[in-house]
Every structure is written in structure tokens, then in C-alpha cells.
Design a protein around this motif. Structure first.
Motif, mmCIF file in Angstrom:
data_model
loop_
_atom_site.group_PDB
_atom_site.id
_atom_site.type_symbol
_atom_site.label_atom_id
_atom_site.label_comp_id
_atom_site.label_asym_id
_atom_site.label_seq_id
_atom_site.Cartn_x
_atom_site.Cartn_y
_atom_site.Cartn_z
ATOM 1 N N ALA A 328 -43.485 -39.258 17.049
ATOM 2 C CA ALA A 328 -42.867 -37.955 17.313
ATOM 3 C C ALA A 328 -41.482 -38.120 17.916
ATOM 4 O O ALA A 328 -40.535 -37.386 17.582
ATOM 5 N N GLY A 329 -41.328 -39.104 18.825
ATOM 6 C CA GLY A 329 -40.029 -39.322 19.456
ATOM 7 C C GLY A 329 -38.995 -39.782 18.462
ATOM 8 O O GLY A 329 -37.827 -39.361 18.514
ATOM 9 N N ILE A 330 -39.402 -40.674 17.535
ATOM 10 C CA ILE A 330 -38.463 -41.144 16.519
ATOM 11 C C ILE A 330 -37.985 -39.980 15.648
ATOM 12 O O ILE A 330 -36.791 -39.853 15.330
ATOM 13 N N PHE A 331 -38.905 -39.145 15.258
ATOM 14 C CA PHE A 331 -38.540 -37.996 14.401
ATOM 15 C C PHE A 331 -37.550 -37.077 15.102
ATOM 16 O O PHE A 331 -36.508 -36.702 14.547
ATOM 17 N N LEU A 332 -37.841 -36.718 16.354
ATOM 18 C CA LEU A 332 -36.959 -35.797 17.083
ATOM 19 C C LEU A 332 -35.620 -36.453 17.415
ATOM 20 O O LEU A 332 -34.560 -35.822 17.306
ATOM 21 N N ALA A 333 -35.658 -37.735 17.840
ATOM 22 C CA ALA A 333 -34.411 -38.395 18.241
ATOM 23 C C ALA A 333 -33.502 -38.618 17.055
ATOM 24 O O ALA A 333 -32.277 -38.534 17.164
ATOM 25 N N ARG A 334 -34.095 -38.933 15.892
ATOM 26 C CA ARG A 334 -33.259 -39.136 14.716
ATOM 27 C C ARG A 334 -32.497 -37.867 14.337
ATOM 28 O O ARG A 334 -31.330 -37.913 13.969
ATOM 29 N N ARG A 335 -33.128 -36.740 14.413
ATOM 30 C CA ARG A 335 -32.472 -35.471 14.100
ATOM 31 C C ARG A 335 -31.370 -35.157 15.107
ATOM 32 O O ARG A 335 -30.358 -34.552 14.763
ATOM 33 N N MET A 336 -31.572 -35.602 16.339
ATOM 34 C CA MET A 336 -30.629 -35.248 17.391
ATOM 35 C C MET A 336 -29.475 -36.244 17.496
ATOM 36 O O MET A 336 -28.312 -35.892 17.722
ATOM 37 N N VAL A 337 -29.793 -37.536 17.345
ATOM 38 C CA VAL A 337 -28.818 -38.585 17.672
ATOM 39 C C VAL A 337 -28.094 -39.100 16.429
ATOM 40 O O VAL A 337 -27.066 -39.776 16.545
ATOM 41 N N GLY A 338 -28.555 -38.816 15.227
ATOM 42 C CA GLY A 338 -27.978 -39.379 14.018
ATOM 43 C C GLY A 338 -26.480 -39.211 13.902
ATOM 44 O O GLY A 338 -25.758 -40.205 13.729
ATOM 45 N N PRO A 339 -25.964 -37.993 13.975
ATOM 46 C CA PRO A 339 -24.502 -37.834 13.833
ATOM 47 C C PRO A 339 -23.722 -38.575 14.918
ATOM 48 O O PRO A 339 -22.666 -39.155 14.640
ATOM 49 N N ILE A 340 -24.211 -38.510 16.148
ATOM 50 C CA ILE A 340 -23.495 -39.196 17.240
ATOM 51 C C ILE A 340 -23.478 -40.701 16.994
ATOM 52 O O ILE A 340 -22.464 -41.385 17.221
ATOM 53 N N GLN A 341 -24.590 -41.243 16.561
ATOM 54 C CA GLN A 341 -24.676 -42.681 16.306
ATOM 55 C C GLN A 341 -23.718 -43.099 15.193
ATOM 56 O O GLN A 341 -23.056 -44.147 15.274
ATOM 57 N N ALA A 342 -23.647 -42.271 14.125
ATOM 58 C CA ALA A 342 -22.733 -42.602 13.034
ATOM 59 C C ALA A 342 -21.286 -42.587 13.501
ATOM 60 O O ALA A 342 -20.488 -43.472 13.145
ATOM 61 N N LEU A 343 -20.917 -41.614 14.304
ATOM 62 C CA LEU A 343 -19.552 -41.531 14.826
ATOM 63 C C LEU A 343 -19.249 -42.716 15.734
ATOM 64 O O LEU A 343 -18.185 -43.329 15.663
#
Length: 864
Positions: A328-343
Motif C-alpha cells: 500500500a505504501g509503495i502504491f501511494l508513494a509512487r503516485r505522490m513522489v514520482g514527478p518530484i523524483q523525476a525532476l
């Protein structure tokens, strides 16, 4: 929402070299980021779920453990107390059965009646194996036994036995547990009657029957109970063999603690180890009034089995919940952190030099605008710094390599200057730097003088190093050392496994590859005047060739090694010449000493002349060698000037040549003196020792003493001796050969000074050398005594000391003729006597007596 990272394909050709590594690290955390945001969100979510479940489970386990353990201990205490009560009841019943035998006084009834009653008691109470009845005076009147013959009116006096005295005093006596025939446990139970004249009944009770009580106690599936006596011996146990072996339980911690606490187990030792070493949960209870202790034990594994099952269930639940929380944490964190991580990753790659990196984010918000700005900045930087970085990197690499080479060369030259005669540190430093700058794994330096010799090795494997020590260095055809001897400037083999010597089984090449692990070789020769004097070989353990710069660098190190070898050779030659001159000087001094000794033999006539002629030849050689050595020093200076040594080495060379010149001057001086001595010997051999005449014996003694003393000080300037004189004025004039007597005195005094100096070397500063000389008037005779406190003379030496050519001095320090000649001069020539009194390690004293008037017909000194 759409996001991606992609390179700008049209500009990929202008990327700087670090770009791929920088891009590869984009997915990792940046230098200033300790933990990724994605990881934080996942970890936080998992931690919330796991901590809640874990805290709840741990609290439940903790309290369940305490309650379960307390319950088990309580049950075990109850079982121990119940079992103790049963055993106490068992003993009380025996005591009650025994009590009716002490009701009547001994005055009532007959012995047969009492015997009948005793037999009936043994049938009713199987635990009693023997019953003895004692009257009030302590005399045994009756004994009935299952194991022995009955005894009536035995009259055995038990009045002082504790079985009688303790029973009379306390009405009942419980004896210690003992083992009959070292097997079954027994206890003595004595009971006194209520009346004073009733006596005492003493029963021997077999405690093996207590096993029935103990074996019926069930403690779980694998627990058991046992009884221990006050001495720690096992009285009852479900395993009857332990009881029959008289097992000592006092070494167990729970037994020791319970007995120290009066039979009750302290809380601190509720868990202990049983006699088999198994960890158990234990409880105890005292058995009164026997002072025994009942123990109940249950294995810890069985006691906590339900607790372990609960922990397993908790672990399974916690694991399942953690897996769910992670997903569950991976699913929620990926949606939240993906753009920031890419930048962040894209910015990090651009900051690391990957200017072709482009950030693609399709979120329609500020993050997408920020990504576009980073992309524009990367494009401009890529255009500005692509060529500049390549130039800077190339130039920096060249400067770094050049600096490393110059530093290494300077360090090797420094070692050469600081160790001009010692090649080992030079070769070691050269190999270290060569391996470091050429990126080699190990190296070898050989010298060649017709055969190869290992001069230095660095980094060799133990197996290959052992091989090189155990085998002679012989290199076959086509090997690198052989090709260097044939004239090759260098030899490089990039794949030793496929080289011809390896395929042909050449031993050294096989050992190099199989034991040393070498795959690539670079070898250069050590050359002096186009002659190979050695080689340097470095190796890699991978198939990778050496660069041209590395080849030139190794050749440069090789030339420095040749310089070091040549410097060492020159210094060795210089030292050899110095040693030859020193040796020649020693020979000259030895010859001079022989000449001095030989001069004392001048009275031997033609023997003296022969010796003088024999000495003349080596003396001429020494004088000629002195002249040649002067020319050798001049030639050596010219060679050293050509070598262009550094300042420190030059100072050492100047010091050596100065020492050589000083030694040559001494050689010349001693040679002249030796020539003079030889001439005097030849002259004396023809003329004799002169005529006898009257001479003042005190003056002759004083002159001889001074000459010997100053001669000794000249040889040993640091040596000092105390001279004591006691010259009798009445000794007066004596008819003697003064020159011959002077030789005798010089010889004896010189020997005494030599002995005191030798003892001084062994005794140290505490010893004070002393020489004592006396003269005494003896009427028609004159007595001379010469005494020293030197090493003394051993008895075996004293017997032979006046024999010709016998000496105890080292070779070259004496001819062995001095004492023999002295004896002949005093006895045969002058008609006197010469004796010696000595104690080894303490003193030596020579006593000379001379007649005042020489007998008629005395021979001349030259003929004696």
C-alpha cells in the motif's frame, strides 16, 4: 500525468566523458539527500502499521509470559509441597509404627515376646530392614534384621552413640542418609519411650520405597520430582539408577540455593539447569523434620511451549500486515513522489555534467514548467562546455602522469643518493614506483653475471616466491630474459597463457603463470656499456598491454638501477682496496712484532741472521706495495671524480681516501723501523751481544721498567698501570752482560703488562692493573722479583713455558722464544736461576737470582 527522462539525441556526440557515469547515478540519492522521499513515505506507512501491531503483540506476550510463568511456578510449588507432605507422612507413619515398641519398660515381658513383636513390625512396615532395641543404659538387648542374623542380649554399648543419646534427649532421632553397599539409601530412625526405663528402638529404614511416592508425581510430559538430602546426595528420583549410584546433586545451582534458603527456592533461580545440563523451570519445598528438600522440575521448552506458539502467531500476523503495508505504501508513494523524483534525477544528472539530459514531466502544473527551465539550461551548458571539458581533462591527465613520473624518479634518485653502497632499498623503491605508475600487480629485478640472481621482488604470491627460492634461475629460449640478452630493448607479452614457452612447458614460464597468476609481462634490460647486467620485469594478472609511456618509464628506472649498481661497485672496490691496505698494515705490524721478538734472539748468532734474511723479502714487498698503493689512491680519485657522486657520498669517499693516506704513512714509518731492526739483527749476529762488565743492577732494572711501560702505552694509549718499585741500594754492582739482562727484564715486564691488560678487558673499571718490581741483596747473589696482578699462568702452561717456540698468545703476537731465551741467558750464560710463582686469575711473579761475579769460562752473550 506523464513523466519521463530522455537524452537529446541530436547533441549526443558532444557529451563529455563523465556523462554516462553521471546519468547512471541519477537514480541514486544526491550528495545532500540522506533518504529518498519515496522511501520515507513507504517507511512511514509501514512503520505506523508495524509499530501498532508489534506493540500490541509485545504487550500481550509480556504479560502472558509473566502470568504463565507465575502459574507454572505456583503449580510446581504446590506439587513440591504436596510431595513433601506425602514423604513426611510416610516417615511419620513409620515413626508411629515404631512407637508402640517403646511402650513397655524392659523389666516387663520377655525377650521372646519383644522379638515376636519386632518381627511383626518388620512384616507390617516393609521399609524397616532392621530393628534394634536398647535398654535405658544404652546396652543393645535385641536386634532383628532382614539382612543379617538376629541377635539377643548382644550387650553392645550404644550409650555414646548419637542414635541413643539424641533419641533420649529429643525423643526422636533422624539419622543422616547413608548408602549400604554403595547402592541403596538408608536412614536411621531412633525413638525413645515415654518412660525413662523404656529404652530406645532403633530402626534402619530403606528409603528406596520413597521412589513410589516420587514416581507418582507428574509434572507435565517430561518433568519430574526428586528428593535431596542435607549433604546434597540424591535420595529419591524417578530414575532409580541415579539413586543407586549415590548421585551428588550439590553442584546444581538450584540445590545449593534451596538448601541455603532452608528448602525454598528463591525467585532468582526459578530457571536453572538439571543434572543432564538441560534448562528447567524448578520449584522446591522442605521435608520436615528430616531436613530434606523436594524439587519439582519442568523443561523450559515444555513450560514455554504455549508462549512460543503465541509468538509464532504474532510473527505471522505481523509479517502479513507488513507486506500489506509495504504494498500500500509503495502504491501511494509512487503516485505522490514520482514527478518530484523525476525532476530531482534530471537536475542531478545535468549538475553532474550530463548536459544532454532532458526532463519530461506531463503534470500540467509548476513542476512541468520547472522541468522545461532545466532543459533549456542544459542545452546552453552543453554548447558552452563540451569542448572545454575535453581539453581540461586531457591536459590534467597529462600533467598528473608527468608529475607522478617526476616524483617517482626523484624518490628513486634520493634513495640511490642516501644508500650508495646498499642496493636493496634502491631496488625495492624502484620496483614499488614502477609497479605503481605502470599499474602492475607484482615485479622482479634480476642481476646477471653469467647466471641470473634475484636482487628484489615485490608483490609475489607465496607459492611463486617459494618456487623462485627453491629453483635456480634458468630461462629457456624465447623467454623474456633470453630475448633481452640477445639485444632486445624491451619485451612485452600480453597473453602469457598462449606464449610459446608456456605451451612448450618451460619451467619458469609455467611457474610464473600457474603459481604467480601472471597474464601480461613487460621486461627491460639493465645495460652497462652495451652489456646486459640484469633485467626488470613487471606483471599484470589480466590480459591488458602496457602503454608506450609505461615502457619508457620502466626503461628510465632500469637506467637508474644501473647507476646504483655502478655506484655500489665503485664503493665496494674502494672498500676492498681499503681492506687490502688495512690488511697489509696489519701484516706489517705483525712482521714488526716478529722482528722485535726476533731482535731479542740476536744472541742465537747465525739463526738470527737467517731469520733476518727471511724477513727481508716480505718487508721489501710491503715497502713496494706502499708505493703502488699511493698510485692506486690517485687512480681511485680519478674514477670517483668521473662518477659525479652527490655531496654526502663524496664526503664519505674523501674520508676513506684520507684514512688510506694516513694508513700508508704508517706503513712507510713501520717499514723504515723494520728495516732498521733487520739491519741491527744482521749486525748483531756478526758482533755478538758485547762483553760482560760490572753494572748497577738497580739502574738496569729501572731502565727496563721504563722502556717496557712506555712501549705498552704506545700500543694501548688508554691503558694505565700502577708501577711499584722496591729497589735495594745494597744490591749494587753486578758482573753481567747488561744488554742480555735488559732483554730478559723487558721480556718478563712486557709479558706482565700484557697479562694485566688482558685481565682489565674482562674485569672492567673495577680492576686496577699493578706491576711490582724489587731487587734484594743476597750476599754473593742478587735477587730480582717481577710481580703483576694479571691473568696468572695455568699449571699446564707453567710446565712448558720455558720450552722453545711455546706460546699462548694469538698467531702473529709472539714467537714463543722469549721465555726460552730468558732462561738460557740467566741460567746458562750467567749461572743464575729463574723461577715463577703464580695463581691463575690472581698474580704471576718471576724470581731471578744472579751471582755477583760471573764464573770463569762464561761464554759471551752471542754464543750462549
Amino acid at each position: 500525468m506523464s513523466l519521463s527522462l530522455h537524452p537529446d539525441t541530436p547533441r549526443a556526440s558532444t557529451l563529455p566523458s563523465p556523462a554516462p557515469a553521471s546519468a547512471a547515478s541519477g537514480a541514486a540519492a544526491g550528495p545532500g539527500i540522506r533518504t529518498r522521499l519515496f522511501t520515507k513515505y513507504v517507511a512511514l506507512f509501514v512503520a505506523v502499521v508495524a509499530i501498532a501491531l508489534l506493540a500490541n503483540g509485545l504487550f500481550e506476550v509480556f504479560f502472558y509470559y509473566r502470568e504463565h510463568k507465575a502459574s507454572l511456578i505456583r503449580v510446581q510449588h504446590e506439587q513440591a509441597e504436596a510431595a513433601a507432605a506425602k514423604i513426611g507422612q510416610f516417615v511419620k507413619e513409620i515413626e508411629s509404627q515404631l512407637g508402640w515398641t517403646t511402650q513397655l519398660p524392659w523389666s516387663a515381658g520377655s525377650i521372646e515376646q519383644r522379638r515376636f513383636d519386632a518381627l511383626r513390625l518388620l512384616r507390617q512396615v516393609p521399609a524397616i530392614t532392621e530393628l534394634a532395641q536398647v535398654d535405658s543404659t544404652g546396652k543393645e538387648r535385641l536386634r532383628v534384621s532382614r539382612l543379617a542374623m538376629d541377635a539377643i542380649e548382644s550387650g553392645i554399648d550404644l550409650s555414646s552413640d548419637p542414635k541413643f543419646t539424641e533419641a533420649v534427649a529429643r525423643k526422636v532421632y533422624y539419622g543422616p542418609v547413608y548408602f549400604r553397599r554403595e547402592s541403596e539409601p538408608y536412614m536411621t530412625l531412633a525413638l525413645a519411650g515415654a518412660r525413662k526405663d523404656a529404652g530406645v528402638s532403633i530402626a534402619e529404614v530403606n528409603l528406596k520405597l520413597i521412589w513410589d511416592v516420587v514416581s507418582q508425581i507428574k509434572v507435565g510430559q517430561h518433568g519430574h520430582a526428586y528428593v535431596v538430602g542435607p549433604e546434597g546426595r540424591l535420595i529419591a528420583h524417578p530414575d532409580i539408577s541415579l539413586v543407586l549410584r549415590n548421585t551428588d546433586m550439590s553442584g546444581l545451582a538450584q540445590v545449593h540455593a534451596a538448601q541455603a534458603a532452608g528448602g525454598t527456592m528463591p525467585d532468582a533461580l526459578e530457571e536453572a539447569r538439571n543434572i543432564q545440563g538441560q534448562k528447567v523451570l524448578t520449584a522446591s519445598a522442605p521435608i520436615e523434620p528430616l531436613h530434606w528438600t523436594m524439587f519439582v522440575e519442568l523443561p523450559v521448552e515444555e513450560a514455554y511451549a504455549s508462549l512460543y506458539a503465541s509468538l509464532q502467531r504474532l510473527a505471522i500476523v505481523l509479517l502479513a500486515a507488513s507486506i500489506f503495508a509495504v504494498l500500500a505504501g509503495i502504491f501511494l508513494a509512487r503516485r505522490m513522489v514520482g514527478p518530484i523524483q523525476a525532476l530531482r534525477s534530471g537536475a542531478e544528472r545535468i549538475g553532474g555534467g550530463d548536459f544532454s539530459q532532458r526532463i519530461s514531466i506531463r503534470t500540467g502544473d509548476e513542476l512541468e514548467g520547472l522541468a522545461d527551465q532545466f532543459n533549456d539550461m542544459g542545452a546552453r551548458l552543453q554548447e558552452s562546455y563540451a569542448d572545454l571539458e575535453q581539453k581540461v581533462e586531457r591536459r590534467t591527465t597529462e600533467l598528473r602522469e608527468s608529475l607522478e613520473q617526476q616524483t617517482a624518479t626523484a624518490e628513486v634518485l634520493s634513495v640511490i643518493s642516501s644508500s650508495p653502497g646498499d642496493l636493496a632499498p634502491v631496488f625495492d623503491a624502484m620496483l614499488d614506483k614502477a609497479m605503481q605508475l605502470c599499474d602492475a600487480d607484482f615485479g622482479v629485478l634480476n642481476t646477471f653475471d653469467g647466471h641470473f640472481h634475484t636482487a628484489a621482488t615485490r608483490g609475489l604470491s607465496p607459492a611463486y616466491e617459494q618456487y623462485r627460492r627453491s629453483q635456480p634461475l634458468r630461462y629457456g629460449p624465447a623467454t623474456a630474459p633470453a630475448r633481452l640478452l640477445e639485444g632486445a630493448d624491451f619485451v612485452e607479452i600480453t597473453d602469457l597463457l598462449h606464449s610459446e614457452p608456456y605451451r612448450n612447458g618451460e619451467p619458469n614460464r609455467r611457474a610464473l603463470v600457474d603459481l604467480g597468476g601472471a597474464r601480461c609481462l613487460l621486461a627491460v634490460p639493465l645495460k652497462k656499456d652495451d652489456r646486459v647486467v640484469g633485467n626488470v620485469m613487471i606483471f599484470r594478472q589480466e590480459d591488458r598491454s602496457f602503454s608506450q609511456k609505461q615502457v619508457k618509464l620502466l626503461q628510465q628506472f632500469a637506467s637508474q638501477a644501473v647507476i646504483a649498481i655502478e655506484n655500489a661497485r665503485l664503493l665496494a672496490e674502494l672498500r676492498k682496496r681499503t681492506e687490502e691496505l688495512s690488511h697489509s698494515l696489519e701484516e706489517l705490524r705483525t712482521a714488526q712484532d716478529r722482528l722485535v721478538q726476533t731482535e731479542k734472539l740476536a744472541s742465537l748468532g747465525q739463526l738470527t741472521a737467517g731469520i733476518a734474511h727471511e724477513i727481508k723479502n716480505p718487508l721489501n714487498f710491503i715497502n713496494n706495495f706502499s708505493a703502488l698503493s699511493t698510485e692506486l689512491i690517485d687512480e681511485l680519485n680519478e674514477v670517483l671524480e668521473a662518477a659525479k657522486l652527490d655531496g654526502k657520498t663524496r664526503e664519505e669517499v674523501d674520508e676513506l681516501t684520507g684514512m688510506l693516506r694516513g694508513n700508508l704513512e704508517k706503513v712507510v714509518q713501520h717499514g723504515k723501523r723494520a728495516d732498521s731492526i733487520v739491519r741491527n739483527m744482521l749486525l748483531h749476529s756478526r758482533q755478538g751481544s758485547g762483553e760482560h762488565r760490572a753494572a748497577d743492577i738497580n739502574a738496569v732494572v729501572e731502565e727496563s721498567l721504563n722502556l717496557a711501560y712506555h712501549g705498552a702505552r704506545a700500543e694501548r694509549p688508554s691503558f694505565n698501570v700502577t708501577l711499584e718499585r722496591a729497589l735495594d741500594p745494597a744490591a749494587g754492582m753486578v758482573d753481567i752482560y747488561p744488554q742480555e739482562i735488559t732483554r730478559v727484564l723487558l721480556n718478563l715486564i712486557s709479558n706482565g703488562l700484557y697479562a694485566t691488560a688482558k685481565r682489565k678487558e674482562g674485569a672492567g673499571e673495577a680492576f686496577e692493573p699493578t706491576m711490582h718490581v724489587t731487587t734484594k741483596d743476597r750476599g754473593t747473589m742478587v735477587e730480582i722479583r717481577i710481580r703483576d696482578n694479571g691473568t696468572g699462568i695455568p699449571p699446564e702452561v707453567k710446565e712448558k713455558m720455558f720450552n722453545p717456540f711455546f706460546t699462548t698468545k694469538p698467531a702473529g703476537e709472539g714467537t714463543g722464544l722469549g721465555l726460552s731465551m730468558s732462561h738460557d741467558i740467566v741460567v746458562k750464560q750467567h749461572g743464575g736461576t729463574i723461577d715463577v710463582d703464580t695463581e691463575p686469575g690472581v698474580f704471576t711473579e718471576f724470581i731471578i737470582t744472579l751471582p755477583r761475579t760471573m764464573a770463569a769460562g762464561g761464554t759471551s752473550g752471542g754464543k750462549s
